[in-house]
Write a protein that holds these residues in place. Structure first.
Motif, PDB file in Angstrom:
ATOM      1  N   CYS A   7     -53.959   7.515  -3.003  1.00 28.98           N
ATOM      2  CA  CYS A   7     -54.516   6.584  -2.011  1.00 28.98           C
ATOM      3  C   CYS A   7     -55.802   5.992  -2.571  1.00 28.98           C
ATOM      4  N   VAL A   8     -56.107   4.762  -2.157  1.00 29.98           N
ATOM      5  CA  VAL A   8     -57.274   4.065  -2.699  1.00 29.98           C
ATOM      6  C   VAL A   8     -58.426   3.978  -1.700  1.00 29.98           C
ATOM      7  N   GLY A   9     -58.167   4.303  -0.432  1.00 28.52           N
ATOM      8  CA  GLY A   9     -59.208   4.253   0.586  1.00 28.52           C
ATOM      9  C   GLY A   9     -58.742   4.895   1.871  1.00 28.52           C
ATOM     10  N   VAL A  10     -59.704   5.275   2.714  1.00 31.06           N
ATOM     11  CA  VAL A  10     -59.399   5.869   4.013  1.00 31.06           C
ATOM     12  C   VAL A  10     -60.226   5.165   5.080  1.00 31.06           C
ATOM     13  N   ALA A  11     -59.555   4.749   6.150  1.00 27.35           N
ATOM     14  CA  ALA A  11     -60.220   4.160   7.311  1.00 27.35           C
ATOM     15  C   ALA A  11     -59.850   5.022   8.506  1.00 27.35           C
ATOM     16  N   PHE A  12     -60.803   5.826   8.944  1.00 28.37           N
ATOM     17  CA  PHE A  12     -60.549   6.751  10.041  1.00 28.37           C
ATOM     18  C   PHE A  12     -60.958   6.085  11.341  1.00 28.37           C
ATOM     19  N   GLY A  13     -60.019   6.034  12.284  1.00 26.60           N
ATOM     20  CA  GLY A  13     -60.283   5.398  13.572  1.00 26.60           C
ATOM     21  C   GLY A  13     -60.883   6.360  14.564  1.00 26.60           C
ATOM     22  N   MET A  14     -60.528   6.179  15.799  1.00 22.48           N
ATOM     23  CA  MET A  14     -61.097   6.982  16.877  1.00 22.48           C
ATOM     24  C   MET A  14     -60.282   8.244  17.115  1.00 22.48           C
ATOM     25  N   CYS A  15     -60.980   9.301  17.476  1.00 20.21           N
ATOM     26  CA  CYS A  15     -60.346  10.532  17.936  1.00 20.21           C
ATOM     27  C   CYS A  15     -60.653  10.623  19.420  1.00 20.21           C
ATOM     28  N   THR A  16     -59.821   9.960  20.212  1.00 19.24           N
ATOM     29  CA  THR A  16     -60.025   9.874  21.651  1.00 19.24           C
ATOM     30  C   THR A  16     -59.731  11.220  22.303  1.00 19.24           C
ATOM     31  N   ASP A  17     -60.611  11.639  23.209  1.00 20.75           N
ATOM     32  CA  ASP A  17     -60.478  12.913  23.924  1.00 20.75           C
ATOM     33  C   ASP A  17     -60.379  14.097  22.968  1.00 20.75           C
ATOM     34  N   CYS A  18     -61.053  14.003  21.830  1.00 18.98           N
ATOM     35  CA  CYS A  18     -61.154  15.109  20.882  1.00 18.98           C
ATOM     36  C   CYS A  18     -62.610  15.562  20.890  1.00 18.98           C
TER      37      CYS A  18
END
Length: 149
Positions: free
Chosen positions: A71-82
């Protein structure tokens, strides 16, 4: 899109096709014929309603299984209700994402508007995109085939 509130976990710029989705589903597909192929890709992940230790376990399992290879990159979104930390307060989501970025050595953003939220980006999986962690942007490549005026 621009995500001014996102956290730059690991700086840099990368271009690749978009893959990923819900972390629990991506991890469940690991080892199956439908596993996500991360080679040459920007991996976009999000989740909802998961305990911090489960996020840690899923990301660690994917990493140890070699699922993130290439993989060349990581875009981590939201962890809703975590929750932000484990029950005992020893592990945070930020630390878990940082560990992943350090292990993969790729540009990584955390907190892009993707996931189970009302105002979110539409992510066209399979499309080519550029992640610029320092600018906090994820831009989908567009090709203009013809233009008439």
């Amino acid at each position: 899109g621009e995500a001014p509130e996102a956290r730059v976990v690991r700086s840099g710029r990368a271009t690749g096709r978009l893959v990923g989705g819900n972390l629990a589903l991506v991890s469940s597909l690991c080892g199956t014929p439908w596993a996500v192929d991360c080679r040459g890709a920007i991996v976009v992940l999000e989740d909802v309603g998961e305990a911090t230790y489960r996020l840690d376990r899923m990301l660690t399992q994917l990493r140890l299984a070699g699922a993130f290879a290439g993989c060349v990159g990581v875009a981590f979104g939201m962890c809703t209700d975590c929750p932000d930390t484990t029950d005992d307060g020893t592990r945070t989501v930020d630390a878990i994402v940082t560990e992943l970025a350090d292990a993969l050595q790729v540009p990584t953003l955390q907190g892009i508007p993707v996931g189970h939220i009302s105002d979110q980006w539409t992510v066209p999986f399979g499309a080519m995109a550029t992640l610029d962690a320092d600018a906090r942007t994820l831009s989908v490549s567009t090709t203009v085939l013809s233009q008439s005026h």
